[in-house]
Design a protein around this motif. Sequence first.
Motif, PDB file in Angstrom:
ATOM      1  N   GLY A 108       2.039  -4.891 -17.473  1.00  0.00           N
ATOM      2  CA  GLY A 108       0.615  -4.735 -17.695  1.00  0.00           C
ATOM      3  C   GLY A 108      -0.181  -6.018 -17.558  1.00  0.00           C
ATOM      4  O   GLY A 108      -1.239  -6.037 -16.931  1.00  0.00           O
ATOM      5  N   TYR A 109       0.326  -7.115 -18.118  1.00  0.00           N
ATOM      6  CA  TYR A 109      -0.480  -8.331 -18.213  1.00  0.00           C
ATOM      7  C   TYR A 109      -0.238  -9.316 -17.077  1.00  0.00           C
ATOM      8  O   TYR A 109      -1.039 -10.229 -16.879  1.00  0.00           O
ATOM      9  CB  TYR A 109      -0.239  -9.019 -19.561  1.00  0.00           C
ATOM     10  N   ILE A 110       0.864  -9.193 -16.357  1.00  0.00           N
ATOM     11  CA  ILE A 110       1.101 -10.067 -15.207  1.00  0.00           C
ATOM     12  C   ILE A 110       1.279  -9.242 -13.940  1.00  0.00           C
ATOM     13  O   ILE A 110       0.640  -9.500 -12.915  1.00  0.00           O
ATOM     14  CB  ILE A 110       2.334 -10.974 -15.427  1.00  0.00           C
ATOM     15  N   GLY A 111       2.132  -8.214 -13.991  1.00  0.00           N
ATOM     16  CA  GLY A 111       2.398  -7.414 -12.797  1.00  0.00           C
ATOM     17  C   GLY A 111       1.158  -6.731 -12.247  1.00  0.00           C
ATOM     18  O   GLY A 111       0.877  -6.804 -11.044  1.00  0.00           O
ATOM     19  N   LEU A 112       0.392  -6.074 -13.119  1.00  0.00           N
ATOM     20  CA  LEU A 112      -0.799  -5.353 -12.654  1.00  0.00           C
ATOM     21  C   LEU A 112      -1.833  -6.283 -12.021  1.00  0.00           C
ATOM     22  O   LEU A 112      -2.319  -5.990 -10.917  1.00  0.00           O
ATOM     23  CB  LEU A 112      -1.415  -4.555 -13.806  1.00  0.00           C
ATOM     24  N   PRO A 113      -2.228  -7.405 -12.641  1.00  0.00           N
ATOM     25  CA  PRO A 113      -3.205  -8.282 -11.984  1.00  0.00           C
ATOM     26  C   PRO A 113      -2.740  -8.805 -10.627  1.00  0.00           C
ATOM     27  O   PRO A 113      -3.546  -8.933  -9.703  1.00  0.00           O
ATOM     28  CB  PRO A 113      -3.382  -9.431 -12.999  1.00  0.00           C
ATOM     29  N   ILE A 114      -1.444  -9.111 -10.507  1.00  0.00           N
ATOM     30  CA  ILE A 114      -0.935  -9.588  -9.221  1.00  0.00           C
ATOM     31  C   ILE A 114      -1.034  -8.489  -8.166  1.00  0.00           C
ATOM     32  O   ILE A 114      -1.441  -8.734  -7.027  1.00  0.00           O
ATOM     33  CB  ILE A 114       0.509 -10.094  -9.362  1.00  0.00           C
ATOM     34  N   LEU A 115      -0.692  -7.258  -8.533  1.00  0.00           N
ATOM     35  CA  LEU A 115      -0.789  -6.156  -7.571  1.00  0.00           C
ATOM     36  C   LEU A 115      -2.245  -5.856  -7.220  1.00  0.00           C
ATOM     37  O   LEU A 115      -2.557  -5.544  -6.069  1.00  0.00           O
ATOM     38  CB  LEU A 115      -0.117  -4.902  -8.136  1.00  0.00           C
ATOM     39  N   LEU A 116      -3.141  -5.939  -8.190  1.00  0.00           N
ATOM     40  CA  LEU A 116      -4.562  -5.711  -7.901  1.00  0.00           C
ATOM     41  C   LEU A 116      -5.091  -6.748  -6.908  1.00  0.00           C
ATOM     42  O   LEU A 116      -5.966  -6.446  -6.084  1.00  0.00           O
ATOM     43  CB  LEU A 116      -5.378  -5.760  -9.189  1.00  0.00           C
ATOM     44  N   ALA A 117      -4.550  -7.957  -6.974  1.00  0.00           N
ATOM     45  CA  ALA A 117      -5.015  -9.016  -6.074  1.00  0.00           C
ATOM     46  C   ALA A 117      -4.343  -8.960  -4.712  1.00  0.00           C
ATOM     47  O   ALA A 117      -4.920  -9.429  -3.720  1.00  0.00           O
ATOM     48  CB  ALA A 117      -4.760 -10.383  -6.714  1.00  0.00           C
ATOM     49  N   THR A 118      -3.137  -8.378  -4.624  1.00  0.00           N
ATOM     50  CA  THR A 118      -2.376  -8.445  -3.377  1.00  0.00           C
ATOM     51  C   THR A 118      -2.173  -7.092  -2.698  1.00  0.00           C
ATOM     52  O   THR A 118      -2.127  -7.018  -1.473  1.00  0.00           O
ATOM     53  CB  THR A 118      -0.992  -9.069  -3.638  1.00  0.00           C
ATOM     54  N   MET A 119      -2.008  -6.022  -3.457  1.00  0.00           N
ATOM     55  CA  MET A 119      -1.839  -4.678  -2.886  1.00  0.00           C
ATOM     56  C   MET A 119      -2.482  -3.657  -3.811  1.00  0.00           C
ATOM     57  O   MET A 119      -1.796  -2.868  -4.472  1.00  0.00           O
ATOM     58  CB  MET A 119      -0.357  -4.379  -2.635  1.00  0.00           C
ATOM     59  N   PRO A 120      -3.816  -3.635  -3.882  1.00  0.00           N
ATOM     60  CA  PRO A 120      -4.531  -2.824  -4.876  1.00  0.00           C
ATOM     61  C   PRO A 120      -4.281  -1.329  -4.770  1.00  0.00           C
ATOM     62  O   PRO A 120      -4.354  -0.624  -5.777  1.00  0.00           O
ATOM     63  CB  PRO A 120      -6.006  -3.155  -4.605  1.00  0.00           C
ATOM     64  N   ALA A 121      -3.963  -0.816  -3.584  1.00  0.00           N
ATOM     65  CA  ALA A 121      -3.750   0.625  -3.439  1.00  0.00           C
ATOM     66  C   ALA A 121      -2.538   1.103  -4.227  1.00  0.00           C
ATOM     67  O   ALA A 121      -2.458   2.269  -4.620  1.00  0.00           O
ATOM     68  CB  ALA A 121      -3.588   0.982  -1.965  1.00  0.00           C
ATOM     69  N   MET A 122      -1.569   0.215  -4.457  1.00  0.00           N
ATOM     70  CA  MET A 122      -0.342   0.583  -5.139  1.00  0.00           C
ATOM     71  C   MET A 122      -0.347   0.232  -6.623  1.00  0.00           C
ATOM     72  O   MET A 122       0.561   0.613  -7.357  1.00  0.00           O
ATOM     73  CB  MET A 122       0.856  -0.141  -4.488  1.00  0.00           C
ATOM     74  N   ALA A 123      -1.366  -0.494  -7.082  1.00  0.00           N
ATOM     75  CA  ALA A 123      -1.318  -1.100  -8.410  1.00  0.00           C
ATOM     76  C   ALA A 123      -1.224  -0.070  -9.534  1.00  0.00           C
ATOM     77  O   ALA A 123      -0.317  -0.123 -10.366  1.00  0.00           O
ATOM     78  CB  ALA A 123      -2.530  -2.004  -8.604  1.00  0.00           C
ATOM     79  N   SER A 124      -2.167   0.867  -9.582  1.00  0.00           N
ATOM     80  CA  SER A 124      -2.202   1.788 -10.720  1.00  0.00           C
ATOM     81  C   SER A 124      -1.019   2.749 -10.712  1.00  0.00           C
ATOM     82  O   SER A 124      -0.482   3.092 -11.773  1.00  0.00           O
ATOM     83  CB  SER A 124      -3.512   2.576 -10.714  1.00  0.00           C
ATOM     84  N   VAL A 125      -0.600   3.174  -9.525  1.00  0.00           N
ATOM     85  CA  VAL A 125       0.536   4.091  -9.441  1.00  0.00           C
ATOM     86  C   VAL A 125       1.815   3.405  -9.915  1.00  0.00           C
ATOM     87  O   VAL A 125       2.586   3.956 -10.708  1.00  0.00           O
ATOM     88  CB  VAL A 125       0.705   4.599  -7.996  1.00  0.00           C
ATOM     89  N   ALA A 126       2.047   2.170  -9.445  1.00  0.00           N
ATOM     90  CA  ALA A 126       3.247   1.437  -9.855  1.00  0.00           C
ATOM     91  C   ALA A 126       3.225   1.162 -11.354  1.00  0.00           C
ATOM     92  O   ALA A 126       4.251   1.287 -12.037  1.00  0.00           O
ATOM     93  CB  ALA A 126       3.356   0.137  -9.070  1.00  0.00           C
ATOM     94  N   LEU A 127       2.067   0.789 -11.894  1.00  0.00           N
ATOM     95  CA  LEU A 127       1.979   0.514 -13.329  1.00  0.00           C
ATOM     96  C   LEU A 127       2.298   1.756 -14.147  1.00  0.00           C
ATOM     97  O   LEU A 127       3.050   1.688 -15.125  1.00  0.00           O
ATOM     98  CB  LEU A 127       0.588   0.000 -13.685  1.00  0.00           C
ATOM     99  N   ALA A 128       1.725   2.894 -13.759  1.00  0.00           N
ATOM    100  CA  ALA A 128       1.954   4.118 -14.528  1.00  0.00           C
ATOM    101  C   ALA A 128       3.441   4.468 -14.575  1.00  0.00           C
ATOM    102  O   ALA A 128       3.979   4.826 -15.632  1.00  0.00           O
ATOM    103  CB  ALA A 128       1.147   5.262 -13.929  1.00  0.00           C
ATOM    104  N   MET A 129       4.121   4.363 -13.437  1.00  0.00           N
ATOM    105  CA  MET A 129       5.551   4.688 -13.423  1.00  0.00           C
ATOM    106  C   MET A 129       6.361   3.647 -14.184  1.00  0.00           C
ATOM    107  O   MET A 129       7.341   3.988 -14.859  1.00  0.00           O
ATOM    108  CB  MET A 129       6.042   4.826 -11.981  1.00  0.00           C
ATOM    109  N   ASN A 130       5.968   2.378 -14.104  1.00  0.00           N
ATOM    110  CA  ASN A 130       6.688   1.356 -14.856  1.00  0.00           C
ATOM    111  C   ASN A 130       6.535   1.546 -16.358  1.00  0.00           C
ATOM    112  O   ASN A 130       7.483   1.318 -17.116  1.00  0.00           O
ATOM    113  CB  ASN A 130       6.190  -0.040 -14.458  1.00  0.00           C
ATOM    114  N   VAL A 131       5.348   1.949 -16.785  1.00  0.00           N
ATOM    115  CA  VAL A 131       5.139   2.207 -18.209  1.00  0.00           C
ATOM    116  C   VAL A 131       6.089   3.289 -18.691  1.00  0.00           C
ATOM    117  O   VAL A 131       6.703   3.181 -19.760  1.00  0.00           O
ATOM    118  CB  VAL A 131       3.671   2.599 -18.469  1.00  0.00           C
TER     119      VAL A 131
END
Length: 315
Positions: A108-131
């Motif tokens: 949430g605090y490191i992975g999500l911001p990095i994905l939002l900055a580098t591959m935003p289309a995948m960020a929320s989906v990857a976070l939800a499954m990781n949670v």
Amino acid sequence: MSEIFAIISPIYIAILLGYGATRMGLFSKADTRVFGKFVINFALPALIFNAVSQRPIAEVLNASYMAAYLGGSLTMLAVGFFCARRLGRLDHTGSTFAAMGVSCSNSGYIGLPILLATMPAMASVALAMNVIIENVIVIPLLLMMAESGRQGSGPAGRVFLQTVARVARMPLVMGLVAGLVVSLMGWSLPSPVARTVTLFAQASGALSLFVIGATLVGLPLHGLGAATLPVAFGKLVGHPLAVLLAATVFSWLGLAPVAPALLAAGIVMAAVPMLGIYPILAQAYGLAERSAAALLVTTASSFLTLSAALWLLRS
């Protein structure tokens, strides 16, 4: 490179503030243990509840991704526990938290911001499954392992039931179960309740990092290299490689391949440091200082390893 620095630097600043405030006497280490209890019992359960309950689970489930990420995480859990137990000569509880250090990401605090900055289309989906993966399976499994070590000897069945009962009463697990129920039932909380939960959830990130910094006061870091460097290497290098290997193996076994962009997001998630509450979870078992040192070394090293991982993925 500058994007990664902009994302990671506030983490260092928050840790430094906790260290400085405690070193100057504004807070005692006993005070920060109270902060840690607040995070575990209120802020973190609220954060997990929000992360799970606010998105329909059916919208984000991808069997191939979840199999790859879970397979890689469980592989590192087993490798980390075995190496700590056999090679590091740690006890059962110490080995469990070494395994947690190499298998649980700060999604949430490191992975999500990095994905939002580098591959935003995948960020929320990857976070939800990781949670779901981390909070439904991996972290409860590790907490059960830690509790089984604390229960001591006795009939295996009784120890298992005592461990399950103790873990089920933890606020973190209760928040997770409540979030799953709300998500699966499609319920919406009344606005005052939802805002209250969000207020507590927002306290988790900064306070967790502040407590980590405070825990480092008086800690002889020079004597912990042998314990922290293997954990840092396992988390930053071993975990993303294990996820990539698991995705390859499951593809060979006939499971649909993970889409390249989604697999890249999973590798990035695995390549970030361990969860920020790692030392706070370890606090109840007398391992807060060692875990805080491992988190500090891993976070400091992650700037180089994450830069390399993103460069390789883009190439």
